[in-house]
Design an enzyme around this catalytic site. Sequence first.
Site, PDB file in Angstrom:
ATOM      1  N   ASP A  78       0.938  -1.741   0.119  1.00 54.89           N
ATOM      2  CA  ASP A  78      -0.198   0.449  -0.578  1.00 54.89           C
ATOM      3  C   ASP A  78       0.943   1.373   0.088  1.00 54.89           C
ATOM      4  OD1 ASP A  78      -2.169  -1.905   0.278  1.00 54.89           O
ATOM      5  OD2 ASP A  78      -3.440  -0.625   2.402  1.00 54.89           O
ATOM      6  N   ASP A 128     -15.302  -2.807  -1.005  1.00 56.90           N
ATOM      7  CA  ASP A 128     -14.625  -2.954   0.171  1.00 56.90           C
ATOM      8  C   ASP A 128     -15.820  -3.127   0.933  1.00 56.90           C
ATOM      9  OD1 ASP A 128     -12.446  -2.621  -1.424  1.00 56.90           O
ATOM     10  OD2 ASP A 128     -12.047  -1.134  -1.404  1.00 56.90           O
TER      11      ASP A 128
END
Length: 246
Positions: free
Chosen positions: A10, A131
């Site tokens: 990330d 998500d």
Amino acid sequence: MALTLYPAIDLKDGACVRLRRGEMDQATVYAEDPAAQARTFEAAGFTALHVVDLNGAFAGRPVNGEAVRAILTAVAMPVQLGGGIRDMAGIAAWIELGISRVILGSAAVKNPALVREAAAAFPGRIIVGIDARDGMVATEGWAETSSLPATEMAMRLQDAGIAAIIHTDIARDGMLQGLNLDATEALAAAIAIPVIASGGVAGIEDIRNLRAAAARTPNLAGTIIGRALYDGRIDPQAALAEAAAC
């Protein structure tokens, strides 16, 4: 069939970080050189990499492009990328640069036609990230929660031509609390598309449990692993062996 394990990189401000529940102010920096981290994962035996441009997810446009390009130069394994990719031009540009699969998240919720167009133009190269917060789809770097149930969104994508769905439980992401396998398996059981589990992997037991779930629900295809790898809670060789076990 063996599960695919995707170590996660990330990107925030050019560095490799992990967040807790997607909160940008809860970032822990694990590596200043994401390309070197990618090489470490490849050397450990992983065969695919999951990369997210966190700044891009919030900005709605690519921000950490330099770091992504460095990763692509550093490794030979396939790299899937998400975060701030919102149109056909952006998708095409990343695929041309060498990204194996592009992940659409917010764009898939707000512009479903884009998913179908991209999947038709780039067969096998488009993934949708679903998500979920309390079962509902979240967008804009998880800053907004919709009224759309995650499973309903997955069912809408059934005939879109996408390569896979990544199902992330936001409440568990970065928290080392274990995968929300009940929710992920329920979503996978409702569709035929391959599903990649994400959010909360804490140890080898999560991979073992996912493998057992995949025996019941064969389109459970793998999982993304973040903090557990960086914190040394999972040995890469043991994880890969567990994922490959029949």
